[in-house]
Every structure is written in structure tokens, then in C-alpha cells.
Design an enzyme around this catalytic site. Structure first.
Site, short mmCIF file in Angstrom:
data_model
loop_
_atom_site.label_atom_id
_atom_site.label_comp_id
_atom_site.label_asym_id
_atom_site.label_seq_id
_atom_site.Cartn_x
_atom_site.Cartn_y
_atom_site.Cartn_z
N ASP A 118 0.91 -1.40 0.04
CA ASP A 118 0.12 0.01 -0.15
C ASP A 118 0.67 1.30 -0.03
O ASP A 118 2.10 1.14 0.33
CB ASP A 118 -0.92 -0.07 1.21
CG ASP A 118 -0.21 -0.40 2.59
OD1 ASP A 118 0.96 -0.66 2.65
OD2 ASP A 118 -1.08 -0.69 3.43
N ASN B 196 -7.60 -2.34 14.47
CA ASN B 196 -9.04 -2.83 14.05
C ASN B 196 -9.19 -4.20 12.82
O ASN B 196 -10.15 -4.25 12.49
CB ASN B 196 -9.81 -1.47 13.41
CG ASN B 196 -9.00 -1.28 11.86
OD1 ASN B 196 -7.96 -1.75 11.74
ND2 ASN B 196 -9.40 -0.16 11.35
N HIS C 173 -7.33 -4.57 10.19
CA HIS C 173 -7.01 -4.27 8.64
C HIS C 173 -5.91 -5.17 8.21
O HIS C 173 -4.82 -5.44 8.98
CB HIS C 173 -7.10 -2.80 8.51
CG HIS C 173 -5.65 -2.04 8.82
ND1 HIS C 173 -5.87 -0.59 9.18
CD2 HIS C 173 -4.46 -2.18 9.01
CE1 HIS C 173 -4.53 -0.28 9.45
NE2 HIS C 173 -3.90 -1.21 9.21
N GLU D 72 -9.62 -1.81 5.19
CA GLU D 72 -10.22 -1.43 6.45
C GLU D 72 -11.68 -2.21 6.83
O GLU D 72 -12.04 -3.03 6.02
CB GLU D 72 -10.69 -0.04 6.69
CG GLU D 72 -9.60 1.24 6.21
CD GLU D 72 -8.52 1.29 7.72
OE1 GLU D 72 -8.65 0.24 8.37
OE2 GLU D 72 -8.09 2.08 7.85
#
Ligand code: F6R
Length: 241
Positions: free
Chosen positions: A67, A134, A136, A141
Site C-alpha cells: 500500500d 481494527n 485491517h 479497513e
């Protein structure tokens, strides 16, 4: 899933290095999927030391990063491009033309399609992953469809808060969007190596190991992958049964 619980971050990095080295040594033209963030820094340090001491060669290695932020120039100190050159590429003999990083500027939809088409020409031998608090993976996400390929995401508030540490602790400086390999892209890798340390990863690691597979917690998709190694320290393993 092969779960390895280590004493500390140093041991996590060492174990991850051994797996990475095994691939690079046995397949000199391997394709590596690489990650950024705090988690892989120890591993990259060990790869650099090993290259310097033992001449392990990356001459025929190809890499694809997961990314990149949208809107940061390559030479911004916090771009993932800068991160990768600073922590790894500047110190090993990988060829410039074999390095692939998604680009978070210009015509974004075209960037996504081009990146996905380029990866599709290869089989990623090992995909390195960290995990967000979280759940990811990459910048996929919570709620990202498992069928998603390389795409543009809006970063979750938790991710922006967590990454503010790299941007003068100022959430307003953190880019709000990123380009990321999708979950479908990640799942195509032959092998996945996920590393995590620290108590703030304990919930995500619990979900990875014991949780129900669901798009609200992207890392749980790895339960469906045939070859996953998870290396965590005791703190990240602290919620496990
Ligand atoms: C980085 C990436 C992210 C990080 C995750 C954990 O390329 O894709 O998923 O792996 O945000 O970050 P750290 O390692 O900084 O805790």
C-alpha cells in the site's frame, strides 16, 4: 494456520527473518509481497545484516508492496516509498526495475488497475503482513469485501489515530486515503506471514485465531488461506485461549 508465540519483538523479527531467508535462499527469483509500518522494521534490519554478512542476493528478487498513502509525494519522509528505500531497498541488491510500489497520485483508478495487472503477472511466494488494531490487513479497513482487488480506501479513524505518530502526532497531517492491494490480491499469495507485537494487537490476533470469518474484521479472512504463519509476541497473544 501455524501460530508461533515469541517472548518479544526481537524474537518475532528473528523467526520472521528465518522464514523469509529460507524463501530467498531456496528460490533466488522469488516474488516477495512486502509491508510497511513498525512491525517489519526488525525483520528488514535482519535481512540487511544478513545481506551484508552473508551476501544473500536479491538480484533476481521481485517485490510488491501492499500500500501507499494517497497524495504524498514519493520523497515525503513518511511515504511508504521512502520507508521501503530507507529500511530495506537502499541496503540490499534488489534491482530498481523489480521493485513495485503502488502510487498514490495521478489518475488513481488507473493506478489501481495497472498495479493489479502487474501483480497478476507473478505469483507472490510470500506475502508479509502486519495487522491494524481494527483488524485491517494492507489498508483494507473493516467492511472491505473479501473480493476486492487493488483499490482506493478511506482510512478508518483508528488507523489515522494510530498513524499520527509518524506525522508529528497530528491527526490532521495523516493522509485520509490510501491505495492498497485488495484482500483478493493478498489471498492469491502462496504463503502469508503475519507478524504482530504489543497488547494493542491482542484483539485482532484473537479474532484471527478464534473469531468468526467476517468482513468487519478483515484479518479473519486468513483462516481461509492454506498456508499462513502467524508470529506474535506474548503481549499480542495475551487474549488467546
Ligand atoms: C502496512 C500495512 C498496514 C500495517 C498495519 C500495522 O503496509 O499495510 O496494514 O501493517 O497498520 O502497522 P504497524 O506495524 O505500524 O503496527
Amino acid at each position: 494456520m501455524n501460530l508461533i508465540v515469541c517472548e518479544n519483538y526481537e524474537e518475532v523479527s528473528q523467526k520472521a527473518f528465518e522464514i523469509m531467508k529460507e524463501i530467498v535462499a531456496s528460490k533466488p527469483n522469488a516474488t516477495l509481497g512486502l509491508a510497511t509500518g513498525s512491525s517489519p522494521i526488525g525483520l528488514y534490519k535482519k535481512m540487511v545484516e544478513d545481506h551484508q554478512k552473508h551476501n544473500t542476493s536479491y538480484e533476481a528478487i521481485t517485490s510488491f508492496n501492499l500500500d501507499e498513502y494517497v497524495g504524498l509525494s514519493k520523497d515525503h519522509p513518511e511515504s511508504y516509498y521512502s520507508f521501503m528505500y530507507h529500511n530495506l531497498f537502499d541496503h540490499i541488491n534488489i534491482k530498481e526495475e523489480n521493485i513495485h510500489l503502488p502510487q498514490g497520485n495521478g489518475e488513481l483508478e488507473q493506478r489501481c488497475n495497472e498495479y493489479e495487472a502487474e501483480i497478476a503477472k507473478y505469483v507472490v511466494d510470500i506475502q508479509l503482513l502486519g495487522v491494524g488494531r481494527n483488524g485491517h490487513i494492507g489498508f483494507n479497513e473493516p467492511g472491505t469485501p473479501f473480493t476486492q482487488t487493488t483499490h482506493i480506501v478511506t482510512l478508518d479513524d483508528k488507523t489515522i489515530q494510530d498513524n499520527a505518530r509518524f506525522f508529528n502526532n497530528n491527526v490532521n497531517e495523516v493522509p485520509t486515503q490510501a491505495i492498497t492491494m485488495g484482500i483478493a490480491t493478498i489471498m492469491k499469495a502462496k504463503k502469508v506471514l503475519l507478524i504482530a507485537s504489543g497488547e494493542n494487537k491482542a484483539e485482532a490476533i484473537y479474532n484471527l485465531v478464534h473469531g468468526e470469518i467476517r468482513e468487519e474484521c478483515p484479518v479473519t479472512v486468513l483462516q481461509k488461506h492454506a498456508d499462513v504463519v502467524v508470529i506474535v509476541d506474548k503481549a499480542a497473544a495475551s487474549n488467546l485461549k
